[in-house]
Design an enzyme around this catalytic site. Structure first.
Site, PDB file in Angstrom:
ATOM      1  CE1 TYR A 171      39.184  37.262  24.869  1.00 39.88           C
ATOM      2  CE2 TYR A 171      40.941  37.339  23.260  1.00 39.88           C
ATOM      3  CZ  TYR A 171      40.756  37.417  24.376  1.00 39.88           C
ATOM      4  OH  TYR A 171      41.511  37.198  25.420  1.00 39.88           O
ATOM      5  CG  ASP A 205      32.183  34.539  41.210  1.00 38.66           C
ATOM      6  OD1 ASP A 205      31.835  33.362  40.584  1.00 38.66           O
ATOM      7  OD2 ASP A 205      31.404  35.593  41.861  1.00 38.66           O
ATOM      8  CG  ASP A 231      43.053  35.821  27.949  1.00 37.98           C
ATOM      9  OD1 ASP A 231      44.140  35.471  27.791  1.00 37.98           O
ATOM     10  OD2 ASP A 231      43.027  36.906  28.086  1.00 37.98           O
ATOM     11  CG  ASP A 256      47.949  34.934  31.908  1.00 32.93           C
ATOM     12  OD1 ASP A 256      47.820  34.278  30.914  1.00 32.93           O
ATOM     13  OD2 ASP A 256      48.279  36.388  31.604  1.00 32.93           O
ATOM     14  CE  LYS A 297      29.236  36.855  38.141  1.00 30.27           C
ATOM     15  NZ  LYS A 297      29.747  36.494  39.596  1.00 30.27           N
TER      16      LYS A 297
HETATM   17  C1  IPM Z   1      46.433  34.479  25.082  1.00 29.95           C
HETATM   18  C2  IPM Z   1      46.960  35.985  25.015  1.00 29.95           C
HETATM   19  C3  IPM Z   1      46.042  36.212  23.803  1.00 29.95           C
HETATM   20  C4  IPM Z   1      44.496  36.118  23.954  1.00 29.95           C
HETATM   21  C5  IPM Z   1      46.334  37.726  23.332  1.00 29.95           C
HETATM   22  C6  IPM Z   1      47.912  38.111  22.948  1.00 29.95           C
HETATM   23  C7  IPM Z   1      45.528  38.334  22.249  1.00 29.95           C
HETATM   24  O1  IPM Z   1      46.746  36.407  25.989  1.00 29.95           O
HETATM   25  O2  IPM Z   1      46.617  33.584  23.959  1.00 29.95           O
HETATM   26  O3  IPM Z   1      46.055  33.910  26.049  1.00 29.95           O
HETATM   27  O4  IPM Z   1      44.084  37.167  24.810  1.00 29.95           O
HETATM   28  O5  IPM Z   1      43.896  35.182  23.888  1.00 29.95           O
HETATM   29 MG    MG Z   2      46.168  35.412  27.564  1.00 26.67          MG
END
Ligand code: IPM
Ligand code: MG
Length: 362
Positions: A141, A223, A247, A251, A191
């Site tokens: 990032y 992985d 990140d 999710d 990794k």
């Molecule tokens: C998160 C989001 C952010 C990230 C985006 C919106 C920049 O996906 O907080 O997980 O990638 O960190």
């Molecule tokens: Mg995210």
């Protein structure tokens, strides 16, 4: 007590969710005799439209002058041009970096009532309860070089997964501290079979481990981890990982909790220690969900539970934090659901009505 809270509602469903969060905060204030002084600021697309930048310096200053920050969500199709000079997400990244929020805590918890809201067999997910510690101000990032350019043979682009030992040390320490307060097992995800930054990560993790002889450290490849999450999610208790891996897997992990709309997060500027107030920013892990904006149907629980985390980590109000979490639990027990976690026999509510039910139970 009196607290200064900065609120950055952001884009999409951000504004309507911040209303629900504040509803809960005010209820806590009344019930426990605290005063929350709220200051509002723009972030993301809303800030780009009004101020020409995704996070104005005065807004960052306002956040710095507060005890904690609530930021709901940024982004939307309106600002999605890949060639744009400034993107809504830049505002969020600038807040994380500018406020020194290197430690992102993402608890993943499946309420027993929501077992049927997941796509998993009940026996696989029942009892899921773990926390991902995501490094938040390094890696791909922020690492340099980070650019796009044109060569004689075509276009190229680079992002850099750069980490210093200091950055690794402090985030791994957060993992160990949390592991010590839970099941005394820490899984560090990397990794290391391919990436140099992961090999340094592993070395530093082993060095920090010496300070925590009572915690078992396990290294796991990203992985493998992604597979094990789905196969046997109860294997996990506390995990620590770098920015991009964190990140992605959070999710993935949200599916274990029934919905993205359930997961809160805390981004801290220090190592959490019981009884100590640490500056932090609190946000649901989900995005701005533009297609739901203004429809009063989005789930407010991720935002509300983020406020509980704020009370716990930045304001040192653990009893008040627990009061929110119990109210959420009881609302679910009483059969109230938003559309994303709806199941047969339950009562479907909108965003505001869900907020009201939770507030009522505090
Ligand atoms: C998160 C989001 C952010 C990230 C985006 C919106 C920049 O996906 O907080 O997980 O990638 O960190
Ligand atoms: Mg995210």
């Amino acid at each position: 007590m009196k607290f200064n809270i900065a609120i950055l509602p952001g884009d999409g469903v951000g504004p309507e969710l911040s209303v629900e969060g504040i509803k809960i905060l005010q209820k806590i204030g009344q019930k426990f005799g605290h005063e929350f002084i709220l200051k509002y600021g723009l972030v993301g697309g809303a800030a780009i439209d009004e101020q020409g930048t995704a996070l104005a310096p005065e807004t960052l200053q306002m956040c710095k002058a507060s005890d904690a920050v609530i930021l709901v969500s940024v982004g939307g199709p309106k600002w999605d041009d890949p060639n744009a000079k400034v993107r809504p997400e830049d505002g969020l990244l600038a807040a994380r970096k500018g406020l020194g929020l290197f430690a992102n805590l993402r608890p993943v918890f499946l309420y027993p009532e929501l077992v049927n809201a997941t796509n998993f067999k009940p026996e696989v997910v029942r009892g899921v309860d773990f926390i991902v510690v995501r490094e938040l101000t390094g890696g791909l990032y922020f690492g340099r070089p980070k650019k796009r350019w044109t060569t004689a043979t075509g276009r190229k682009a680079v992002d850099s997964m750069l980490y210093s030992e200091r950055e690794i040390e402090r985030i791994v320490r957060v993992g160990f501290e949390l592991a010590q307060s839970r099941k005394k097992k820490l899984i560090s995800v990397d990794k290391a079979n391919v990436l140099e930054s992961s090999r340094l990560w592993r070395q530093v993790a082993a060095e920090v481990a010496r300070d925590y002889p009572d915690v078992i450290l396990e290294n796991m490849l990203i992985d493998t981890c992604s597979m094990r999450f789905i196969q046997n999610p109860r294997y996990f208790d506390v995990m620590v990982t770098e920015n991009t891996f964190g990140d992605i897997i959070t999710d993935e992990a949200s599916t274990l909790a029934g919905s993205m709309g359930m997961l809160p997060s805390a981004s801290l500027a220090g190592v959490p220690v019981e009884g100590k107030r640490i500056f932090g920013l609190y946000e649901p892990i989900h995005g701005s969900a533009p297609s739901h904006a203004g429809k009063n149907n989005i789930n407010p629980i991720a935002t509300i539970n983020s406020i509980a985390m704020m009370l716990r980590y930045s304001l040192n109000l653990p009893v008040e934090a627990k009061a929110i979490e119990t109210a959420v639990e009881n609302t679910l027990k009483d059969g109230f659901r938003t559309y994303d976690i709806m199941s047969e026999g339950c009562t479907k509510l909108g965003t505001r009505e869900m907020g009201d039910q939770i507030a009522k139970r505090i």
